[in-house]
Write a protein that holds these residues in place. Sequence first.
Motif, short mmCIF file in Angstrom:
data_model
loop_
_atom_site.label_atom_id
_atom_site.label_comp_id
_atom_site.label_asym_id
_atom_site.label_seq_id
_atom_site.Cartn_x
_atom_site.Cartn_y
_atom_site.Cartn_z
N ARG A 98 0.84 -1.19 0.00
CA ARG A 98 0.00 0.00 0.00
C ARG A 98 0.88 1.25 0.00
N PHE A 99 1.95 1.22 0.80
CA PHE A 99 2.87 2.37 0.83
C PHE A 99 3.52 2.57 -0.54
N LEU A 100 3.99 1.50 -1.17
CA LEU A 100 4.63 1.63 -2.48
C LEU A 100 3.69 2.27 -3.50
N TYR A 101 2.42 1.89 -3.46
CA TYR A 101 1.45 2.46 -4.39
C TYR A 101 1.06 3.88 -4.02
N ALA A 102 1.10 4.22 -2.72
CA ALA A 102 0.70 5.55 -2.27
C ALA A 102 1.80 6.59 -2.39
N ALA A 103 3.04 6.15 -2.42
CA ALA A 103 4.16 7.10 -2.32
C ALA A 103 5.21 6.96 -3.40
N PRO A 104 4.81 6.81 -4.67
CA PRO A 104 5.83 6.61 -5.71
C PRO A 104 6.77 7.80 -5.87
N ASP A 105 6.32 8.99 -5.49
CA ASP A 105 7.17 10.16 -5.63
C ASP A 105 8.31 10.19 -4.61
N HIS A 106 8.31 9.23 -3.68
CA HIS A 106 9.39 9.14 -2.70
C HIS A 106 10.47 8.15 -3.13
N ALA A 107 10.30 7.57 -4.30
CA ALA A 107 11.30 6.63 -4.81
C ALA A 107 12.47 7.37 -5.41
N ASP A 108 13.64 6.85 -5.21
CA ASP A 108 14.84 7.34 -5.88
C ASP A 108 14.92 6.53 -7.17
N PRO A 109 14.67 7.15 -8.33
CA PRO A 109 14.63 6.38 -9.58
C PRO A 109 15.90 5.57 -9.85
N ALA A 110 17.05 6.13 -9.55
CA ALA A 110 18.31 5.41 -9.80
C ALA A 110 18.42 4.20 -8.88
N ALA A 111 18.06 4.37 -7.62
CA ALA A 111 18.12 3.25 -6.67
C ALA A 111 17.10 2.18 -7.04
N LYS A 112 15.93 2.62 -7.46
CA LYS A 112 14.89 1.67 -7.86
C LYS A 112 15.35 0.86 -9.08
N MET A 113 15.96 1.52 -10.05
CA MET A 113 16.44 0.84 -11.25
C MET A 113 17.56 -0.13 -10.90
N ALA A 114 18.44 0.27 -9.99
CA ALA A 114 19.53 -0.62 -9.57
C ALA A 114 18.98 -1.87 -8.89
N GLU A 115 17.96 -1.70 -8.07
CA GLU A 115 17.35 -2.84 -7.38
C GLU A 115 16.67 -3.78 -8.37
N PHE A 116 16.06 -3.21 -9.39
CA PHE A 116 15.31 -3.98 -10.38
C PHE A 116 16.22 -4.55 -11.48
N ALA A 117 17.48 -4.16 -11.50
CA ALA A 117 18.40 -4.54 -12.59
C ALA A 117 18.45 -6.03 -12.89
N PRO A 118 18.51 -6.93 -11.89
CA PRO A 118 18.54 -8.35 -12.24
C PRO A 118 17.27 -8.82 -12.96
N VAL A 119 16.15 -8.27 -12.57
CA VAL A 119 14.88 -8.65 -13.21
C VAL A 119 14.85 -8.11 -14.63
N LEU A 120 15.24 -6.86 -14.80
CA LEU A 120 15.28 -6.26 -16.13
C LEU A 120 16.24 -7.03 -17.04
N ALA A 121 17.41 -7.39 -16.53
CA ALA A 121 18.38 -8.14 -17.32
C ALA A 121 17.80 -9.48 -17.76
N TRP A 122 17.07 -10.13 -16.86
CA TRP A 122 16.44 -11.41 -17.19
C TRP A 122 15.47 -11.23 -18.36
N PHE A 123 14.62 -10.20 -18.28
CA PHE A 123 13.68 -9.93 -19.37
C PHE A 123 14.42 -9.63 -20.67
N LEU A 124 15.40 -8.76 -20.63
CA LEU A 124 16.11 -8.37 -21.84
C LEU A 124 16.84 -9.55 -22.47
#
Length: 179
Positions: A98-124
């Motif tokens: 619920r917090f993730l959906y309510a507060a997306p403007d509090h995300a650090d885009p670079a940190a979020k992308m770094a965290e998601f990198a293994p998943v993105l690499a898998w897809f690519l």
Amino acid sequence: MSDRRQSLLDAALRLVEEGGLDAVTIAALTERSGMSNGSIYHHFGSRAGVFAQLYADSYARCVAAMLPALKAETASEGVRGLTLSYLDWVMANPSRARFLYAAPDHADPAAKMAEFAPVLAWFLDRMAAGDLRTVPPWALEPVVMGPAHESVRRFLLGVFDLAEAREIVADAVWAVLKP
């Protein structure tokens, strides 16, 4: 993360659950956590710093729950596994979701992308191999995961049985990516 920092983030999460983002004030955090406001500022810098860390922590836990699905033998099993892992994490952690959906403007885009990198690499990698339909990376979250996100939003509102629908949602996500 230190126990004091985690204790404060847990207090912030409980406040968000009880009264939304506006309920998280420094005064409420000091009362709920037992920490001084000086300690809160020392650890997080500001209320926004608390939200940024809570977002990063919650997002990291969500992604960590999905990572085992990357070991799937087929693209279909991987996509379905990622989707089911995400949905299961949401059902097990509704306050954090619920917090993730309510507060997306509090995300650090670079940190979020770094965290998601293994998943993105898998897809690519699977797209490059022809195992998945090729879609631009920006489309993964809003387009590919659209059925999952909408189902989660409805679940968090209390109007949707995510446990009953999880397999159907995973099928819908696979249908978008099936080559």
